[in-house]
Design an enzyme around this catalytic site. Structure first.
Site: not given
Length: 348
Positions: A36, A317
């Site tokens: 919502c 990373c």
């Protein structure tokens, strides 16, 4: 998903139906499976049953469907007819892959649909339809139910419809996987949002945030490269990484012992090896990595190899930043990258 530390702020805005938060977050309600906008008039859920997302696509990929009362995929004060028609068409047949002819059948101009969705929601209509289809498939991965239960719970009217939707994402019908090479996929909830783990009995092949851009293509490439079917389920490496991730987010672990399957070129694997040498709480630049590999001019190739990593967090990373100190890129989003670095420096 949005950072957990802001959940109470967003929940307060939800209770107050605060219009100032329109477009800043969307709430997924675990008990109903819908998402919502902040001003939805529906009865408010408890905070523990809420998940907060930065945009509709994140909510769709987390398997939530749009609320029929507040219509989070429409402008707060206006629902264009083209948007209403297309959203209803997707909800009536969420596994459909849209073609030019499908738009013509609805008397909808394809380019107009693309512009309308992009302008209002930050994604094209095709991206919306793909995210909805992906969310449904991932919902079945998350539940680990039998094929028939999954079919019925997602509202498919026919078993063939479910098999087709499953096959489009995973590459094989769920009842045709007894023979041949099989990888299993599971949904893992984490503090930074849900992740998908894919592995076999020996190693982990993929670990990515569900809302990572291009995840569907990553899965398809993995499936083709390993010549495997991918089905819902768990394996020892998946259970292992789920436990280790929990310990990592609780601040009890900084390294991972789950066995990994690294599918990359020799150069990519050498880059990933250097990433795993970066101590938690520290960062390196792409240039630093290229120098460590003895190839100081290969920093762009290092960046590409960094982006090709399919094992988020485990192959860190997120610890690689630009030489000027800026965060650079990250497949899971810069908000997550900043959180992970702060967490590893003792900030969480």
């Amino acid at each position: 998903m949005l950072p957990a530390e802001r959940y109470e702020e967003y929940y307060k805005a939800l209770l107050e139906k605060n219009t100032e938060y329109e477009g800043l977050f969307y709430v997924g309600v675990k008990t109903t499976g819908v998402f919502c906008r902040p001003t939805c008039p529906a009865r408010k859920p408890k905070l523990k049953n809420c998940e907060f997302f930065a945009n509709p696509q994140q909510a769709l990929l987390a398997s939530y469907r749009p609320c029929q009362r507040c219509r989070p995929l429409s402008h707060p004060n206006h629902v264009p007819e083209i948007v209403r028609v297309l959203v209803e068409a997707v909800e009536s047949n969420p596994e459909k892959r849209w073609t030019t002819q499908d738009f013509k059948n609805l008397s909808v101009d394809e380019s107009t649909a693309r512009r309308q969705f992009k302008k209002r929601f930050g994604m094209t209509f095709v991206e919306y339809a793909r995210a909805r289809r992906m969310g449904l498939a991932l919902k079945n991965i998350r539940s680990g139910k039998t094929v028939i239960d999954s079919q019925l719970s997602t509202g498919y009217e026919s078993s063939s419809g479910f098999r087709d939707a499953f096959s489009r994402i995973m590459g094989a019908a769920p009842t045709l996987l007894e023979d041949g090479k099989v990888l299993k996929a599971a949904w893992i909830d984490t503090r930074l949002g849900p992740m998908m783990a894919i592995g076999n009995d020996e190693a982990l092949y993929l670990l990515e945030f569900i809302d990572r851009r291009g995840l569907e293509r990553e899965i398809e490439r993995l499936r083709k490269r390993t010549k495997s079917a991918i089905i819902p389920g768990v394996t020892a490496p998946i259970l292992s990484i789920e436990r280790e991730l929990s310990e990592y987010f609780d601040g009890e672990r900084t390294t991972f012992n789950t066995p990994l399957a690294l599918l990359g070129s020799p150069f990519q694997q050498s880059v990933w090896g250097e990433l795993m040498k970066i101590p938690p709480g520290e960062t390196r630049s792409y240039l630093d990595i290229s120098v460590a590999l003895g190839k100081p001019t290969a920093f762009r190739a290092v960046a590409q190899a960094n982006g090709a990593n399919q094992l988020a967090i485990v192959i860190p990373c997120h610890r690689v930043i630009n030489a000027n100190g800026e965060l650079g890129g990250y497949g899971g989003g810069l908000t997550r990258k900043n959180w992970l670095l702060h967490h590893e420096q003792g900030g969480e």
